[in-house]
Write an enzyme that holds these catalytic residues in place. Sequence first.
Site, PDB file in Angstrom:
ATOM      1  N   LYS A  50       0.096  -1.094   0.205  1.00 16.51           N
ATOM      2  CA  LYS A  50       0.143   0.307   0.219  1.00 16.51           C
ATOM      3  C   LYS A  50       0.639   1.062   0.527  1.00 16.51           C
ATOM      4  O   LYS A  50       0.540   2.392  -0.757  1.00 16.51           O
ATOM      5  CB  LYS A  50      -1.114   0.205   1.129  1.00 16.51           C
ATOM      6  CG  LYS A  50      -1.990  -0.972   1.489  1.00 16.51           C
ATOM      7  CD  LYS A  50      -2.834  -1.412   2.695  1.00 16.51           C
ATOM      8  CE  LYS A  50      -3.541  -2.448   2.421  1.00 16.51           C
ATOM      9  NZ  LYS A  50      -4.102  -3.075   3.383  1.00 16.51           N
ATOM     10  N   GLN A  94      -6.325  -2.063   9.341  1.00 17.86           N
ATOM     11  CA  GLN A  94      -5.704  -3.072   8.860  1.00 17.86           C
ATOM     12  C   GLN A  94      -6.602  -4.605   9.362  1.00 17.86           C
ATOM     13  O   GLN A  94      -6.104  -4.555  10.553  1.00 17.86           O
ATOM     14  CB  GLN A  94      -4.046  -3.416   8.488  1.00 17.86           C
ATOM     15  CG  GLN A  94      -4.071  -4.834   7.558  1.00 17.86           C
ATOM     16  CD  GLN A  94      -3.583  -4.703   6.523  1.00 17.86           C
ATOM     17  OE1 GLN A  94      -4.007  -3.832   5.862  1.00 17.86           O
ATOM     18  NE2 GLN A  94      -3.946  -6.271   5.954  1.00 17.86           N
ATOM     19  N   ASP A 117     -11.933   0.865   3.267  1.00 14.97           N
ATOM     20  CA  ASP A 117     -12.258  -0.950   2.735  1.00 14.97           C
ATOM     21  C   ASP A 117     -13.498  -0.307   2.475  1.00 14.97           C
ATOM     22  O   ASP A 117     -14.002  -2.121   1.746  1.00 14.97           O
ATOM     23  CB  ASP A 117     -11.970  -0.971   3.926  1.00 14.97           C
ATOM     24  CG  ASP A 117     -10.528  -1.746   3.508  1.00 14.97           C
ATOM     25  OD1 ASP A 117     -10.226  -2.141   2.192  1.00 14.97           O
ATOM     26  OD2 ASP A 117      -9.979  -2.330   5.037  1.00 14.97           O
TER      27      ASP A 117
HETATM   28  N1  GUN Z   1      -6.545  -7.891   5.324  1.00 21.68           N
HETATM   29  C1  GUN Z   1      -6.791  -9.321   3.956  1.00 21.68           C
HETATM   30  N2  GUN Z   1      -6.756  -8.102   2.731  1.00 21.68           N
HETATM   31  C2  GUN Z   1      -7.441  -7.080   3.571  1.00 21.68           C
HETATM   32  C3  GUN Z   1      -8.782  -5.912   3.096  1.00 21.68           C
HETATM   33  O1  GUN Z   1      -9.094  -5.716   1.793  1.00 21.68           O
HETATM   34  N3  GUN Z   1      -8.479  -4.914   3.858  1.00 21.68           N
HETATM   35  C4  GUN Z   1      -8.211  -4.632   5.211  1.00 21.68           C
HETATM   36  N4  GUN Z   1      -8.611  -3.298   5.936  1.00 21.68           N
HETATM   37  N5  GUN Z   1      -7.677  -5.324   5.891  1.00 21.68           N
HETATM   38  C5  GUN Z   1      -6.872  -6.563   4.761  1.00 21.68           C
END
Ligand code: GUN
Length: 291
Positions: A50, A94, A117
Amino acid sequence: MQTLILRGEPAREEAMAKLRAKLSAAPRAPGLAVVVVGEDPASAVYVRNKTKACEALGYRHQTHRFPAETSEAELLACVAGLNADPGVDGILVQLPLPPGLQAERILGALDPLKDVDGFHPENLGLLVSGHPRCVPCTPRGVLRLLQHYDVPLAGRRVAVVGRSVIVGRTLALLLSLKGKGGDATVVMCHSATPDLAAETSRADIVVAAMGRARALDRRHVRRGAVVVDVGINRLPGPAGGASLLAGDVDTAAMQDWAAACTPVPGGVGLMTVAMLMQNTWEAMCRREGLV
Ligand code: GUN
């Protein structure tokens, strides 16, 4: 039948190039804040990706790291600060959070307009009601990948295996929406589906998102179907060697069987971060009144 490999990279590059073109005319750079709690190794990889994507596009970004023992109150205070920060357009917490912390409580405290998200109940509700605002990144990435390779969805039978909010359930909702990118006939399968192969082998498109390494094979996929593998499972490597990444599909078995199949790694995973960048751009546009 030669199986087409649906590589994520060209689809990601196309999405990023479109975003770059929009950014060049934007009044300011979007800002993303990522909150990480604990030391989950997979999360560390995602967070690095990211950060790299933010840097590649010139987004402002900040990462807030907390030890696994952090209390709910401390996290809620961090979220409140980010909600109030005018330079932050998107907030991502996350997942998974360490045991003892309830994701719903933290995610529910996000400003829904900054929820890039799409996991806040308000955004999930908008999706269910057929007016999606911020759509979860992985399902959005699956649709974008299929669109890139001109895989039609309207009127086709899609089996989604896995019912997580992050992937399976939201993807099933998106696929069933009326109009472009939807109009599919969707069956959502899960751990309580009595005869999984009977369901998936009727489908034109099979999406595997249940988190079980190489669990789907030829018995689950009819010849000539399209296979989308969302799984990322870490398996022990050959004696003493590095671990291996495997999807939820036995990819080798799909060769000369499926019409097309996404690889792991290098498939859907690449799209997720690109869609996070897209969602953060859109969040900025909404906050600036540009849409
Ligand atoms: N952990 C695995 N995939 C994701 C996602 O798409 N968003 C978030 N926040 N955590 C994750």
